[in-house]
Design an enzyme around this catalytic site. Sequence first.
Site, mmCIF file in Angstrom:
data_model
loop_
_atom_site.group_PDB
_atom_site.id
_atom_site.type_symbol
_atom_site.label_atom_id
_atom_site.label_comp_id
_atom_site.label_asym_id
_atom_site.label_seq_id
_atom_site.Cartn_x
_atom_site.Cartn_y
_atom_site.Cartn_z
ATOM 1 N N CYS A 78 11.335 57.229 41.558
ATOM 2 C CA CYS A 78 12.521 57.765 40.895
ATOM 3 C C CYS A 78 13.233 58.754 41.825
ATOM 4 C CB CYS A 78 12.119 58.456 39.596
ATOM 5 S SG CYS A 78 13.534 59.061 38.646
ATOM 6 N N ASP A 83 14.380 61.472 40.992
ATOM 7 C CA ASP A 83 14.130 62.820 40.475
ATOM 8 C C ASP A 83 13.705 63.785 41.595
ATOM 9 O OD1 ASP A 83 12.660 65.092 39.221
ATOM 10 O OD2 ASP A 83 13.121 63.993 37.381
ATOM 11 N N ARG A 127 12.087 66.399 41.590
ATOM 12 C CA ARG A 127 10.772 67.043 41.476
ATOM 13 C C ARG A 127 9.627 66.182 42.004
ATOM 14 N NH1 ARG A 127 11.551 67.939 35.190
ATOM 15 N NH2 ARG A 127 12.286 65.809 35.566
ATOM 16 N N HIS A 176 7.225 58.581 36.699
ATOM 17 C CA HIS A 176 6.749 59.949 36.443
ATOM 18 C C HIS A 176 7.025 60.329 34.997
ATOM 19 C CE1 HIS A 176 10.712 62.116 36.446
ATOM 20 N NE2 HIS A 176 11.077 60.993 37.037
ATOM 21 N N CYS A 193 10.541 61.506 32.784
ATOM 22 C CA CYS A 193 11.631 60.849 33.520
ATOM 23 C C CYS A 193 12.925 60.856 32.683
ATOM 24 C CB CYS A 193 11.242 59.416 33.865
ATOM 25 S SG CYS A 193 12.497 58.569 34.857
HETATM 26 CO CO CO Z 1 12.818 59.906 36.737
#
Ligand code: CO
Length: 218
Positions: A45, A47, A49, A101, A104
């Site tokens: 992803c 993302d 993090r 994750h 998400c």
């Molecule tokens: Co995500």
Amino acid sequence: MTDQEKYDKIFEANKQWIEKNKVDNPGLFKLLVADQHPDFLYIGCSDSRVHPNQVMGLKPGEVFIHRNIANMVIATDLNALSVINYAVEYLKVKFIIVCGHYGCGGVKAAMEHLDYGILNPWLRSIRDVYRLHQDELDIIEDEEARLRRLVEINTYEQCLNVIKTTEVQRSFHENGYPRVAGWVFDINDAQLHDLRIDFEGELKKIKKTYNITGKASK
Ligand code: CO
């Protein structure tokens, strides 16, 4: 700190990173100039993090990376398919990992009944995964638990989408690699969870419908 200062800080950090590696990792830059021979393709992803090198503890040069919202592998997405093709045919990676994750935002958005504009077709593919597993998901009353399960199921389905590609089927048949694995990263405690996909079992099942390694005649 102003936005501009945050931006400028990047170049300062880059200089420091170079100096630090000259001491800690003297061969690194020579190695990077030479070529790349990563054993892993990581599909994760976007993302901020979840950073693949940090999560996996790997150095530059050790993992080929593709990221998008909710780590999707969509049959008409030339971007993802080109990355898989290059990783398998040219880099000859030994493992392809799809890493979802918990928490998400993309998967969460797909569970909401809201209009996300240009994101709708992308989220549709996640909603399709939900529909495919609706019986299991609908009986989970706790919304957080349902989201967690959908993250796992979506990661699993994207692994299947990787296995459906010609490159993976053909290369595994000819070379015995790559194997496909599904992981979920927990942003709460930074632990990686292996979904323990039965790769060869799934490959066998998928081949019944998606075996496209034969030559098509005109
Ligand atoms: Co995500």
